[in-house]
Design a protein around this motif. Structure first.
Motif, PDB file in Angstrom:
ATOM      1  N   GLN A 134       0.837  -1.190   0.000  1.00 50.45           N
ATOM      2  CA  GLN A 134       0.000   0.000   0.000  1.00 50.45           C
ATOM      3  C   GLN A 134       0.877   1.247   0.000  1.00 50.45           C
ATOM      4  OE1 GLN A 134      -2.543  -0.382   3.463  1.00 50.45           O
ATOM      5  NE2 GLN A 134      -4.113  -1.453   2.288  1.00 50.45           N
ATOM      6  N   ARG A 135       0.293   2.345  -0.440  1.00 51.26           N
ATOM      7  CA  ARG A 135       1.001   3.616  -0.408  1.00 51.26           C
ATOM      8  C   ARG A 135       1.199   4.016   1.056  1.00 51.26           C
ATOM      9  NH1 ARG A 135      -0.847   8.210  -4.563  1.00 51.26           N
ATOM     10  NH2 ARG A 135      -0.702   6.335  -5.847  1.00 51.26           N
ATOM     11  N   GLU A 136       2.407   4.468   1.371  1.00 56.52           N
ATOM     12  CA  GLU A 136       2.714   4.801   2.754  1.00 56.52           C
ATOM     13  C   GLU A 136       3.357   6.170   2.864  1.00 56.52           C
ATOM     14  OE1 GLU A 136       5.518   1.938   4.272  1.00 56.52           O
ATOM     15  OE2 GLU A 136       7.131   2.645   2.977  1.00 56.52           O
ATOM     16  N   LEU A 137       3.156   6.760   4.035  1.00 56.21           N
ATOM     17  CA  LEU A 137       3.759   8.059   4.307  1.00 56.21           C
ATOM     18  C   LEU A 137       5.273   7.937   4.410  1.00 56.21           C
ATOM     19  CD1 LEU A 137       3.598  11.048   5.425  1.00 56.21           C
ATOM     20  CD2 LEU A 137       3.553  10.006   7.682  1.00 56.21           C
ATOM     21  N   VAL A 138       5.983   8.887   3.792  1.00 64.38           N
ATOM     22  CA  VAL A 138       7.424   8.996   3.971  1.00 64.38           C
ATOM     23  C   VAL A 138       7.728  10.190   4.876  1.00 64.38           C
ATOM     24  CG1 VAL A 138       9.643   9.355   2.844  1.00 64.38           C
ATOM     25  CG2 VAL A 138       7.875   7.945   1.729  1.00 64.38           C
ATOM     26  N   ALA A 139       7.242  11.359   4.473  1.00 65.14           N
ATOM     27  CA  ALA A 139       7.491  12.568   5.247  1.00 65.14           C
ATOM     28  C   ALA A 139       6.477  13.631   4.856  1.00 65.14           C
ATOM     29  CB  ALA A 139       8.904  13.091   5.010  1.00 65.14           C
ATOM     30  N   VAL A 140       6.088  14.456   5.819  1.00 64.06           N
ATOM     31  CA  VAL A 140       5.183  15.563   5.550  1.00 64.06           C
ATOM     32  C   VAL A 140       5.731  16.819   6.201  1.00 64.06           C
ATOM     33  CG1 VAL A 140       3.112  14.168   5.281  1.00 64.06           C
ATOM     34  CG2 VAL A 140       3.754  15.007   7.550  1.00 64.06           C
ATOM     35  N   ILE A 141       5.350  17.959   5.638  1.00 67.48           N
ATOM     36  CA  ILE A 141       5.760  19.235   6.189  1.00 67.48           C
ATOM     37  C   ILE A 141       4.576  20.188   6.115  1.00 67.48           C
ATOM     38  CG2 ILE A 141       6.741  19.958   3.958  1.00 67.48           C
ATOM     39  CD1 ILE A 141       8.866  21.519   5.629  1.00 67.48           C
ATOM     40  N   ALA A 142       4.275  20.806   7.236  1.00 64.25           N
ATOM     41  CA  ALA A 142       3.161  21.736   7.295  1.00 64.25           C
ATOM     42  C   ALA A 142       3.585  23.099   6.758  1.00 64.25           C
ATOM     43  CB  ALA A 142       2.679  21.860   8.739  1.00 64.25           C
ATOM     44  N   SER A 143       2.608  23.949   6.542  1.00 63.98           N
ATOM     45  CA  SER A 143       2.907  25.271   6.004  1.00 63.98           C
ATOM     46  C   SER A 143       3.826  26.062   6.932  1.00 63.98           C
ATOM     47  CB  SER A 143       1.612  26.057   5.762  1.00 63.98           C
ATOM     48  OG  SER A 143       0.861  26.128   6.964  1.00 63.98           O
ATOM     49  N   GLY A 144       3.746  25.782   8.227  1.00 61.53           N
ATOM     50  CA  GLY A 144       4.599  26.470   9.182  1.00 61.53           C
ATOM     51  C   GLY A 144       5.977  25.860   9.333  1.00 61.53           C
ATOM     52  N   GLY A 145       6.190  24.698   8.682  1.00 65.10           N
ATOM     53  CA  GLY A 145       7.513  24.086   8.700  1.00 65.10           C
ATOM     54  C   GLY A 145       7.674  22.876   9.585  1.00 65.10           C
ATOM     55  N   SER A 146       6.670  22.540  10.379  1.00 65.31           N
ATOM     56  CA  SER A 146       6.801  21.346  11.218  1.00 65.31           C
ATOM     57  C   SER A 146       6.791  20.106  10.332  1.00 65.31           C
ATOM     58  CB  SER A 146       5.664  21.278  12.240  1.00 65.31           C
ATOM     59  OG  SER A 146       4.411  21.222  11.591  1.00 65.31           O
ATOM     60  N   THR A 147       7.549  19.108  10.733  1.00 64.57           N
ATOM     61  CA  THR A 147       7.728  17.919   9.906  1.00 64.57           C
ATOM     62  C   THR A 147       7.389  16.640  10.680  1.00 64.57           C
ATOM     63  OG1 THR A 147      10.061  17.766  10.536  1.00 64.57           O
ATOM     64  CG2 THR A 147       9.539  18.996   8.533  1.00 64.57           C
ATOM     65  N   ASN A 148       7.120  15.609   9.903  1.00 67.53           N
ATOM     66  CA  ASN A 148       6.872  14.284  10.473  1.00 67.53           C
ATOM     67  C   ASN A 148       7.417  13.260   9.491  1.00 67.53           C
ATOM     68  OD1 ASN A 148       5.868  12.426  12.356  1.00 67.53           O
ATOM     69  ND2 ASN A 148       3.991  12.149  11.192  1.00 67.53           N
ATOM     70  N   TYR A 149       8.091  12.235  10.034  1.00 70.71           N
ATOM     71  CA  TYR A 149       8.722  11.229   9.190  1.00 70.71           C
ATOM     72  C   TYR A 149       8.274   9.825   9.583  1.00 70.71           C
ATOM     73  CZ  TYR A 149      12.084  14.870   7.922  1.00 70.71           C
ATOM     74  OH  TYR A 149      12.685  16.023   7.460  1.00 70.71           O
ATOM     75  N   ALA A 150       8.283   8.944   8.600  1.00 72.25           N
ATOM     76  CA  ALA A 150       8.109   7.530   8.898  1.00 72.25           C
ATOM     77  C   ALA A 150       9.341   7.068   9.670  1.00 72.25           C
ATOM     78  CB  ALA A 150       7.968   6.732   7.607  1.00 72.25           C
ATOM     79  N   ASP A 151       9.142   6.134  10.585  1.00 69.55           N
ATOM     80  CA  ASP A 151      10.258   5.641  11.387  1.00 69.55           C
ATOM     81  C   ASP A 151      11.369   5.069  10.514  1.00 69.55           C
ATOM     82  OD1 ASP A 151       8.228   4.379  14.151  1.00 69.55           O
ATOM     83  OD2 ASP A 151       9.035   6.372  13.740  1.00 69.55           O
ATOM     84  N   SER A 152      10.988   4.463   9.398  1.00 68.81           N
ATOM     85  CA  SER A 152      11.959   3.782   8.541  1.00 68.81           C
ATOM     86  C   SER A 152      12.926   4.746   7.848  1.00 68.81           C
ATOM     87  CB  SER A 152      11.236   2.948   7.494  1.00 68.81           C
ATOM     88  OG  SER A 152      10.403   3.766   6.690  1.00 68.81           O
ATOM     89  N   VAL A 153      12.587   6.041   7.808  1.00 68.07           N
ATOM     90  CA  VAL A 153      13.451   6.998   7.104  1.00 68.07           C
ATOM     91  C   VAL A 153      14.046   8.051   8.025  1.00 68.07           C
ATOM     92  CG1 VAL A 153      12.089   6.648   5.015  1.00 68.07           C
ATOM     93  CG2 VAL A 153      11.649   8.653   6.458  1.00 68.07           C
ATOM     94  N   LYS A 154      13.668   8.048   9.278  1.00 72.50           N
ATOM     95  CA  LYS A 154      14.194   9.045  10.215  1.00 72.50           C
ATOM     96  C   LYS A 154      15.717   8.972  10.273  1.00 72.50           C
ATOM     97  CE  LYS A 154      10.224   9.541  13.310  1.00 72.50           C
ATOM     98  NZ  LYS A 154       9.678   9.251  14.661  1.00 72.50           N
ATOM     99  N   GLY A 155      16.332  10.136  10.206  1.00 79.26           N
ATOM    100  CA  GLY A 155      17.785  10.202  10.248  1.00 79.26           C
ATOM    101  C   GLY A 155      18.441  10.048   8.897  1.00 79.26           C
ATOM    102  N   ARG A 156      17.695   9.621   7.885  1.00 81.82           N
ATOM    103  CA  ARG A 156      18.242   9.452   6.537  1.00 81.82           C
ATOM    104  C   ARG A 156      17.630  10.415   5.530  1.00 81.82           C
ATOM    105  NH1 ARG A 156      17.389   4.856   3.827  1.00 81.82           N
ATOM    106  NH2 ARG A 156      15.394   4.390   4.841  1.00 81.82           N
ATOM    107  N   PHE A 157      16.348  10.693   5.681  1.00 80.84           N
ATOM    108  CA  PHE A 157      15.635  11.560   4.747  1.00 80.84           C
ATOM    109  C   PHE A 157      15.329  12.893   5.407  1.00 80.84           C
ATOM    110  CE2 PHE A 157      13.374   8.064   2.023  1.00 80.84           C
ATOM    111  CZ  PHE A 157      14.607   7.431   1.856  1.00 80.84           C
ATOM    112  N   THR A 158      15.327  13.938   4.581  1.00 80.98           N
ATOM    113  CA  THR A 158      14.970  15.269   5.065  1.00 80.98           C
ATOM    114  C   THR A 158      14.018  15.921   4.085  1.00 80.98           C
ATOM    115  OG1 THR A 158      17.137  15.522   6.128  1.00 80.98           O
ATOM    116  CG2 THR A 158      15.822  17.515   5.792  1.00 80.98           C
ATOM    117  N   ILE A 159      12.877  16.361   4.597  1.00 76.01           N
ATOM    118  CA  ILE A 159      11.911  17.071   3.762  1.00 76.01           C
ATOM    119  C   ILE A 159      12.070  18.561   3.991  1.00 76.01           C
ATOM    120  CG2 ILE A 159      10.060  16.971   5.509  1.00 76.01           C
ATOM    121  CD1 ILE A 159       8.084  16.588   3.153  1.00 76.01           C
ATOM    122  N   SER A 160      11.944  19.319   2.919  1.00 76.81           N
ATOM    123  CA  SER A 160      12.035  20.765   3.025  1.00 76.81           C
ATOM    124  C   SER A 160      11.038  21.401   2.070  1.00 76.81           C
ATOM    125  CB  SER A 160      13.456  21.253   2.724  1.00 76.81           C
ATOM    126  OG  SER A 160      13.844  20.882   1.423  1.00 76.81           O
TER     127      SER A 160
END
Length: 115
Positions: free
Chosen positions: A44-70
Motif C-alpha cells: 500500500q502507499r505509505e507516508l514517507v514525510a510531511v511538512i506543514a505550512s509552518g515548517g513542522s515535519t513528520n517522518y516515517a520511522d523507517s526513514v528518520k535520520g536518513r531523509f529530510t523534507i524541506s
C-alpha cells in the motif's frame, strides 16, 4: 485545483543519495501541508514525510535520520533529500498537497536502489 509534478527519481546503489523535488502550480496559495508518500510493488502507499505550512515535519520511522523534507513556499516546491538509501526504499514516490480540504497527488517518480 492544484497540479503537482515530481522529478529527481532514478537508479542508485545502496548507500547513495537522491534528491526529489515537487513543483506545485494552480491555486498554490491555498496549499497547507505537503508531503511525500511511496508505494512499492504489492504494498500500500505509505507516508514517507510531511511538512506543514509552518515548517513542522513528520517522518516515517523507517526513514528518520536518513531523509529530510524541506519546503520553499516562494517557489511552491517541496523536496526530499534521501541519504543512505537502502534496497527497501525502492518504490514510486508521490508528492501530495492538501488544499481546500482536498488531497492532490502527482504522478510519481520511480526510485530504484540496487545492492
Amino acid at each position: 485545483q492544484v497540479q503537482l509534478v515530481e522529478s529527481g527519481g532514478g537508479l542508485v546503489q545502496a548507500g547513495e543519495s537522491l534528491r526529489l523535488a515537487c513543483v506545485a502550480s494552480g491555486n498554490v496559495f491555498k496549499i497547507n501541508a505537503m508531503g511525500w508518500y511511496r508505494q512499492a510493488p504489492g504494498n500500500q502507499r505509505e507516508l514517507v514525510a510531511v511538512i506543514a505550512s509552518g515548517g513542522s515535519t513528520n517522518y516515517a520511522d523507517s526513514v528518520k535520520g536518513r531523509f529530510t523534507i524541506s519546503r520553499d513556499n516562494a517557489k511552491n516546491t517541496v523536496s526530499l533529500q534521501m541519504n543512505s538509501l537502502k534496497r527497501e526504499d525502492t518504490a514510486v514516490y508521490y508528492c501530495k498537497a492538501v488544499a481546500f480540504g482536498n488531497a492532490y497527488w502527482g504522478r510519481g517518480t520511480q526510485v530504484t536502489v540496487s545492492s
